[in-house]
Design an enzyme around this catalytic site. Sequence first.
Site, PDB file in Angstrom:
ATOM      1  N   TYR A  40      10.784   1.204  -1.877  1.00 20.39           N
ATOM      2  CA  TYR A  40      11.239   2.198  -2.860  1.00 20.39           C
ATOM      3  C   TYR A  40      12.619   2.768  -2.513  1.00 20.39           C
ATOM      4  O   TYR A  40      12.944   3.878  -2.932  1.00 20.39           O
ATOM      5  CB  TYR A  40      10.212   3.332  -2.970  1.00 20.39           C
ATOM      6  N   HIS A  83       2.683  -1.498  -9.770  1.00 23.15           N
ATOM      7  CA  HIS A  83       4.135  -1.644  -9.669  1.00 23.15           C
ATOM      8  C   HIS A  83       4.544  -2.994 -10.242  1.00 23.15           C
ATOM      9  O   HIS A  83       3.836  -3.988 -10.056  1.00 23.15           O
ATOM     10  CB  HIS A  83       4.585  -1.581  -8.198  1.00 23.15           C
ATOM     11  N   ASN A 123      -0.188   5.933 -10.981  1.00 22.72           N
ATOM     12  CA  ASN A 123      -0.100   5.034 -12.141  1.00 22.72           C
ATOM     13  C   ASN A 123      -0.468   3.586 -11.813  1.00 22.72           C
ATOM     14  O   ASN A 123      -0.139   2.667 -12.538  1.00 22.72           O
ATOM     15  CB  ASN A 123       1.268   5.153 -12.818  1.00 22.72           C
ATOM     16  N   ARG A 159       6.590  -5.980 -17.271  1.00 24.00           N
ATOM     17  CA  ARG A 159       6.822  -4.533 -17.442  1.00 24.00           C
ATOM     18  C   ARG A 159       6.178  -4.024 -18.725  1.00 24.00           C
ATOM     19  O   ARG A 159       5.689  -2.904 -18.793  1.00 24.00           O
ATOM     20  CB  ARG A 159       8.325  -4.240 -17.463  1.00 24.00           C
ATOM     21  N   GLU A 217      12.286  -7.927  -4.058  1.00 23.51           N
ATOM     22  CA  GLU A 217      10.928  -7.473  -3.745  1.00 23.51           C
ATOM     23  C   GLU A 217      10.038  -8.643  -3.303  1.00 23.51           C
ATOM     24  O   GLU A 217       9.230  -8.491  -2.388  1.00 23.51           O
ATOM     25  CB  GLU A 217      10.332  -6.740  -4.956  1.00 23.51           C
ATOM     26  N   THR A 272       6.406   4.270 -17.104  1.00 23.42           N
ATOM     27  CA  THR A 272       6.121   4.833 -15.782  1.00 23.42           C
ATOM     28  C   THR A 272       5.067   5.943 -15.832  1.00 23.42           C
ATOM     29  O   THR A 272       4.143   5.978 -15.029  1.00 23.42           O
ATOM     30  CB  THR A 272       7.425   5.376 -15.161  1.00 23.42           C
ATOM     31  N   ARG A 320      -1.098   0.914 -17.746  1.00 25.29           N
ATOM     32  CA  ARG A 320      -1.048   2.329 -17.336  1.00 25.29           C
ATOM     33  C   ARG A 320      -1.666   3.243 -18.391  1.00 25.29           C
ATOM     34  O   ARG A 320      -2.334   4.225 -18.055  1.00 25.29           O
ATOM     35  CB  ARG A 320       0.395   2.734 -17.034  1.00 25.29           C
ATOM     36  N   LYS A 355      -1.379  -0.668  -6.621  1.00 22.00           N
ATOM     37  CA  LYS A 355      -1.225   0.362  -5.591  1.00 22.00           C
ATOM     38  C   LYS A 355      -2.605   0.820  -5.090  1.00 22.00           C
ATOM     39  O   LYS A 355      -3.626   0.472  -5.683  1.00 22.00           O
ATOM     40  CB  LYS A 355      -0.438   1.539  -6.191  1.00 22.00           C
TER      41      LYS A 355
HETATM   42  P1  GDP Z   1       8.272   2.254 -12.241  1.00 24.17           P
HETATM   43  O1  GDP Z   1       9.312   1.186 -12.036  1.00 24.17           O
HETATM   44  O2  GDP Z   1       7.789   2.316 -13.669  1.00 24.17           O
HETATM   45  O3  GDP Z   1       7.126   2.157 -11.283  1.00 24.17           O
HETATM   46  O4  GDP Z   1       8.985   3.663 -12.011  1.00 24.17           O
HETATM   47  P2  GDP Z   1      10.127   4.114 -10.955  1.00 24.17           P
HETATM   48  O5  GDP Z   1      10.718   2.926 -10.274  1.00 24.17           O
HETATM   49  O6  GDP Z   1      11.033   5.046 -11.659  1.00 24.17           O
HETATM   50  O7  GDP Z   1       9.293   4.976  -9.912  1.00 24.17           O
HETATM   51  C1  GDP Z   1       8.498   4.353  -8.943  1.00 24.17           C
HETATM   52  C2  GDP Z   1       7.185   5.090  -8.835  1.00 24.17           C
HETATM   53  O8  GDP Z   1       7.445   6.431  -8.415  1.00 24.17           O
HETATM   54  C3  GDP Z   1       6.424   5.264 -10.155  1.00 24.17           C
HETATM   55  O9  GDP Z   1       5.651   4.136 -10.502  1.00 24.17           O
HETATM   56  C4  GDP Z   1       5.568   6.467  -9.861  1.00 24.17           C
HETATM   57  O10 GDP Z   1       4.428   6.106  -9.098  1.00 24.17           O
HETATM   58  C5  GDP Z   1       6.482   7.308  -8.984  1.00 24.17           C
HETATM   59  N1  GDP Z   1       7.173   8.314  -9.773  1.00 24.17           N
HETATM   60  C6  GDP Z   1       8.183   8.117 -10.656  1.00 24.17           C
HETATM   61  N2  GDP Z   1       8.566   9.275 -11.221  1.00 24.17           N
HETATM   62  C7  GDP Z   1       7.768  10.233 -10.669  1.00 24.17           C
HETATM   63  C8  GDP Z   1       7.656  11.639 -10.827  1.00 24.17           C
HETATM   64  O11 GDP Z   1       8.375  12.263 -11.608  1.00 24.17           O
HETATM   65  N3  GDP Z   1       6.710  12.278 -10.062  1.00 24.17           N
HETATM   66  C9  GDP Z   1       5.901  11.611  -9.204  1.00 24.17           C
HETATM   67  N4  GDP Z   1       5.001  12.298  -8.498  1.00 24.17           N
HETATM   68  N5  GDP Z   1       5.969  10.291  -9.022  1.00 24.17           N
HETATM   69  C10 GDP Z   1       6.883   9.607  -9.743  1.00 24.17           C
HETATM   70 MG    MG Z   2      10.648   0.864 -10.477  1.00 25.32          MG
END
Ligand code: GDP
Ligand code: MG
Length: 162
Positions: free
Chosen positions: A60, A126, A123, A96, A137, A102, A113, A20
């Site tokens: 997303y 992705h 973080n 992953r 994707e 996350t 991370r 990112k």
């Molecule tokens: P990932 O698959 O581990 O990347 O997590 P998710 O698919 O649940 O969320 C996508 C992205 O959204 C994450 O990598 C974070 O950058 C962001 N994100 C997820 N949860 C939160 C949160 O509670 N707060 C904020 N600000 N960003 C979040």
């Molecule tokens: Mg995700």
Amino acid sequence: MLQEQEAHAAQMERTFIAIKPDGVQRGLISEIVSRFERKGFKLVGIKIIVPPKDFAQRHYHDLKDRPFFNGLCNFLSSGPVLAMVWEGEGVIRYGRKLIGATDPQNSEPGTIRADLAVVVGRNIIHGSDGPETAKDEIKLWFKPEELVNYTSNAEKWIYGVN
Ligand code: GDP
Ligand code: MG
């Protein structure tokens, strides 16, 4: 031998991995790429792009009802993203694992991370979370002709099959 080769071929997967804008701006491209490369996964697609906001929203889309969705999409489209496709046995699930949880506060030490990020909103990386998402994707980010099919010299040493 043929059976081994067939089993190996059947387990080959592709996943979508993106660094990112925070990871790119912080100069972490080579560090992150090298973790996937040293593991033995194969890079089959790579490009750097600034994704438009509506593209970030499509990427997303499953998070559209979350309170952080708008900020997340603004962030993803705020600068260059390094989009990649990595190939290997079990690369979706293990990718992953390399990335970590996350929220970097909860990621295991040794993961990307945990080692390189501090807060969930920044973080740095992705990774597709399953076979269906990986397929979707990869299709969203890459044209078929942007992906390269090749056998790496290292493959027989990584997998023990030719
Ligand atoms: P990932 O698959 O581990 O990347 O997590 P998710 O698919 O649940 O969320 C996508 C992205 O959204 C994450 O990598 C974070 O950058 C962001 N994100 C997820 N949860 C939160 C949160 O509670 N707060 C904020 N600000 N960003 C979040
Ligand atoms: Mg995700």
